[in-house]
Design a protein around this motif. Sequence first.
Motif, PDB file in Angstrom:
ATOM      1  N   VAL A   2       0.835  -1.202   0.000  1.00 33.56           N
ATOM      2  CA  VAL A   2       0.000   0.000   0.000  1.00 33.56           C
ATOM      3  C   VAL A   2       0.871   1.255   0.000  1.00 33.56           C
ATOM      4  O   VAL A   2       0.635   2.193  -0.751  1.00 33.56           O
ATOM      5  CB  VAL A   2      -0.953   0.025   1.210  1.00 33.56           C
ATOM      6  CG1 VAL A   2      -1.763   1.317   1.230  1.00 33.56           C
ATOM      7  CG2 VAL A   2      -1.875  -1.187   1.187  1.00 33.56           C
ATOM      8  N   ASN A   3       1.881   1.263   0.845  1.00 28.83           N
ATOM      9  CA  ASN A   3       2.746   2.443   0.924  1.00 28.83           C
ATOM     10  C   ASN A   3       4.115   2.069   1.464  1.00 28.83           C
ATOM     11  O   ASN A   3       4.320   0.958   1.952  1.00 28.83           O
ATOM     12  CB  ASN A   3       2.122   3.545   1.788  1.00 28.83           C
ATOM     13  CG  ASN A   3       1.691   3.032   3.158  1.00 28.83           C
ATOM     14  OD1 ASN A   3       2.426   2.291   3.805  1.00 28.83           O
ATOM     15  ND2 ASN A   3       0.513   3.420   3.603  1.00 28.83           N
ATOM     16  N   GLN A   4       5.048   2.992   1.344  1.00 34.52           N
ATOM     17  CA  GLN A   4       6.359   2.892   1.975  1.00 34.52           C
ATOM     18  C   GLN A   4       6.458   4.024   2.988  1.00 34.52           C
ATOM     19  O   GLN A   4       6.248   5.194   2.640  1.00 34.52           O
ATOM     20  CB  GLN A   4       7.477   3.005   0.939  1.00 34.52           C
ATOM     21  CG  GLN A   4       7.520   1.859  -0.056  1.00 34.52           C
ATOM     22  CD  GLN A   4       8.642   2.021  -1.071  1.00 34.52           C
ATOM     23  OE1 GLN A   4       9.494   2.902  -0.953  1.00 34.52           O
ATOM     24  NE2 GLN A   4       8.643   1.165  -2.081  1.00 34.52           N
ATOM     25  N   CYS A   5       6.754   3.668   4.232  1.00 32.92           N
ATOM     26  CA  CYS A   5       6.767   4.657   5.311  1.00 32.92           C
ATOM     27  C   CYS A   5       8.210   4.966   5.717  1.00 32.92           C
ATOM     28  O   CYS A   5       8.958   4.056   6.075  1.00 32.92           O
ATOM     29  CB  CYS A   5       5.989   4.137   6.522  1.00 32.92           C
ATOM     30  SG  CYS A   5       4.293   3.658   6.155  1.00 32.92           S
TER      31      CYS A   5
ATOM     32  N   ILE B 211       5.431   9.414   3.485  1.00 35.47           N
ATOM     33  CA  ILE B 211       4.630   8.234   3.190  1.00 35.47           C
ATOM     34  C   ILE B 211       4.433   8.210   1.676  1.00 35.47           C
ATOM     35  O   ILE B 211       3.672   9.015   1.126  1.00 35.47           O
ATOM     36  CB  ILE B 211       3.268   8.251   3.912  1.00 35.47           C
ATOM     37  CG1 ILE B 211       3.454   8.522   5.412  1.00 35.47           C
ATOM     38  CG2 ILE B 211       2.525   6.945   3.666  1.00 35.47           C
ATOM     39  CD1 ILE B 211       4.305   7.517   6.134  1.00 35.47           C
ATOM     40  N   GLN B 212       5.139   7.317   1.022  1.00 39.04           N
ATOM     41  CA  GLN B 212       5.035   7.197  -0.429  1.00 39.04           C
ATOM     42  C   GLN B 212       4.018   6.112  -0.759  1.00 39.04           C
ATOM     43  O   GLN B 212       4.220   4.941  -0.455  1.00 39.04           O
ATOM     44  CB  GLN B 212       6.392   6.843  -1.044  1.00 39.04           C
ATOM     45  CG  GLN B 212       6.362   6.610  -2.535  1.00 39.04           C
ATOM     46  CD  GLN B 212       5.920   7.848  -3.294  1.00 39.04           C
ATOM     47  OE1 GLN B 212       6.585   8.872  -3.262  1.00 39.04           O
ATOM     48  NE2 GLN B 212       4.774   7.756  -3.969  1.00 39.04           N
ATOM     49  N   TYR B 213       2.909   6.503  -1.362  1.00 31.75           N
ATOM     50  CA  TYR B 213       1.904   5.512  -1.740  1.00 31.75           C
ATOM     51  C   TYR B 213       2.371   4.762  -2.975  1.00 31.75           C
ATOM     52  O   TYR B 213       2.978   5.341  -3.894  1.00 31.75           O
ATOM     53  CB  TYR B 213       0.564   6.197  -1.984  1.00 31.75           C
ATOM     54  CG  TYR B 213       0.012   6.826  -0.721  1.00 31.75           C
ATOM     55  CD1 TYR B 213      -0.579   6.033   0.250  1.00 31.75           C
ATOM     56  CD2 TYR B 213       0.126   8.197  -0.489  1.00 31.75           C
ATOM     57  CE1 TYR B 213      -1.056   6.592   1.430  1.00 31.75           C
ATOM     58  CE2 TYR B 213      -0.348   8.757   0.693  1.00 31.75           C
ATOM     59  CZ  TYR B 213      -0.938   7.959   1.643  1.00 31.75           C
ATOM     60  OH  TYR B 213      -1.401   8.504   2.808  1.00 31.75           O
ATOM     61  N   VAL B 214       2.117   3.437  -2.982  1.00 34.78           N
ATOM     62  CA  VAL B 214       2.628   2.580  -4.046  1.00 34.78           C
ATOM     63  C   VAL B 214       1.523   1.695  -4.596  1.00 34.78           C
ATOM     64  O   VAL B 214       0.457   1.537  -3.994  1.00 34.78           O
ATOM     65  CB  VAL B 214       3.791   1.696  -3.534  1.00 34.78           C
ATOM     66  CG1 VAL B 214       4.957   2.552  -3.069  1.00 34.78           C
ATOM     67  CG2 VAL B 214       3.320   0.773  -2.409  1.00 34.78           C
ATOM     68  N   THR B 215       1.794   1.105  -5.757  1.00 42.68           N
ATOM     69  CA  THR B 215       0.883   0.138  -6.346  1.00 42.68           C
ATOM     70  C   THR B 215       0.983  -1.185  -5.591  1.00 42.68           C
ATOM     71  O   THR B 215       1.848  -1.364  -4.729  1.00 42.68           O
ATOM     72  CB  THR B 215       1.236  -0.091  -7.825  1.00 42.68           C
ATOM     73  OG1 THR B 215       2.594  -0.583  -7.897  1.00 42.68           O
ATOM     74  CG2 THR B 215       1.133   1.208  -8.623  1.00 42.68           C
ATOM     75  N   ALA B 216       0.129  -2.125  -5.933  1.00 39.17           N
ATOM     76  CA  ALA B 216       0.140  -3.417  -5.257  1.00 39.17           C
ATOM     77  C   ALA B 216       1.490  -4.111  -5.381  1.00 39.17           C
ATOM     78  O   ALA B 216       1.917  -4.834  -4.475  1.00 39.17           O
ATOM     79  CB  ALA B 216      -0.963  -4.308  -5.818  1.00 39.17           C
ATOM     80  N   ASP B 217       2.190  -3.870  -6.508  1.00 39.89           N
ATOM     81  CA  ASP B 217       3.504  -4.499  -6.702  1.00 39.89           C
ATOM     82  C   ASP B 217       4.650  -3.561  -6.347  1.00 39.89           C
ATOM     83  O   ASP B 217       5.775  -3.729  -6.805  1.00 39.89           O
ATOM     84  CB  ASP B 217       3.653  -5.020  -8.126  1.00 39.89           C
ATOM     85  CG  ASP B 217       3.493  -3.927  -9.174  1.00 39.89           C
ATOM     86  OD1 ASP B 217       3.133  -2.792  -8.799  1.00 39.89           O
ATOM     87  OD2 ASP B 217       3.725  -4.197 -10.364  1.00 39.89           O
ATOM     88  N   ASP B 218       4.378  -2.534  -5.534  1.00 36.88           N
ATOM     89  CA  ASP B 218       5.395  -1.704  -4.892  1.00 36.88           C
ATOM     90  C   ASP B 218       6.022  -0.640  -5.786  1.00 36.88           C
ATOM     91  O   ASP B 218       7.131  -0.198  -5.533  1.00 36.88           O
ATOM     92  CB  ASP B 218       6.502  -2.601  -4.317  1.00 36.88           C
ATOM     93  CG  ASP B 218       7.140  -2.003  -3.069  1.00 36.88           C
ATOM     94  OD1 ASP B 218       6.471  -1.219  -2.374  1.00 36.88           O
ATOM     95  OD2 ASP B 218       8.306  -2.327  -2.786  1.00 36.88           O
TER      96      ASP B 218
END
Length: 406
Positions: A328-331, A341-348
């Motif tokens: 969901v995200n990288q914190c 908080i970088q929001y990401v796709t399902a595959d990061d």
Amino acid sequence: MQRNRQPQHRVIVIGAGYSGATAAGRLARRVRRKDVAITVVNAEPDFAERVRMHQLAAGQELKARPLRRMFAGTGVAVKVGRVTELDVTGRTVTLTAAGGAPETLEYDTLVYALGSGWDTHGVPGVAEHAHDVSGRPGALRLRARLAALGPGEPVVVVGGGLTGLETATEIAEARPDLAVILATRGALGDWLSAKGARHLRGVMAGLGITVHENTVVTAVAADRITTTEGDIAAMATVWTTGFATHPLATASALRTTATGQIPVDATLRTLSHPDVYAIGDAALASGPGGTPLRMSCASGVPSAWQAADAIAARLTGTKLPSIPIRYVNQCVSLGRKDGLIQYVTADDRSRDTALTGRLAALYKELVCKGATWGVAHPTLALPTRRRRVTPPPTRTPPPTDPAEAT
């Protein structure tokens, strides 16, 4: 007439980080204690909040979390010792406690959760002169080294990933008198969205961190690092260029990859030994689109849920779980007062949206607290049912008479 009681199914979990501790606690809430004996083996008596090791290194105190207290009332037994041998053919684990004699434990099901440590990549001088924040011992050694440094002395953090960014900013905020330097192989935050990258650069500049981009470190000495761009003075070097798996799996008969990870199926069961599950950093598991899950707490906890539920399902004869693991995200904490908080796709892969500033710092803090709470509450405080273990079906021996085989 008295019935013969079925012997307990013995489950051993080696490693009690986020993945191992979560898996043990979750499984304990899925099966009856009288049917399954669960033992956790860990090198240290306390649960270590690995996502906070940069804070520990920067001088902050972390709350002690004894494993026996965390597992109190669950039926999970804790053995403190370092695993020195794994025999997956004989189904035994050998451990040695500090100052004690080796002890061998037998298992019916093994959960391999030894995780990872720092990866020196074979760079000369790293093992001898650099520090790491992959665990409590390394973080405490770095803490002592930083405390011994005087104003203006240089500290170099090598690696521009999440760990490197968090370590550099944490040190710079806690010790503004030091000259903090970050050396990264690529461009700073090159995987982030445009908003995320801009914010990161602003925070680094505000904390006075000198960034050397597109810089490859080729050697580490006691007072400097050598790079493709020349030498950089360093009275303390922190190496955060990635993680390497524990060597125990490769030394055993388990099937492993060139990087030492253990290939697993969708239920986290190893491909070579069906009575062994691998979770967390130790496992080579596929995420959305077949992309391998990265080594992280964000991958490790869901893999622990999946493995624990799969073991319980196979023991109790219920439906196997089939929930895909996704991101969901990288914190990223950038000191105690800022974050990303970088929001990401399902595959990061990074999306265009990102949360920054104090609100992001609060978000990350809640994630860290939530991860630790989740270890103590591995079913997320939802009601659970401890099911009876189903005896394995009696196998019919193969026919010996050729006529019976036709």
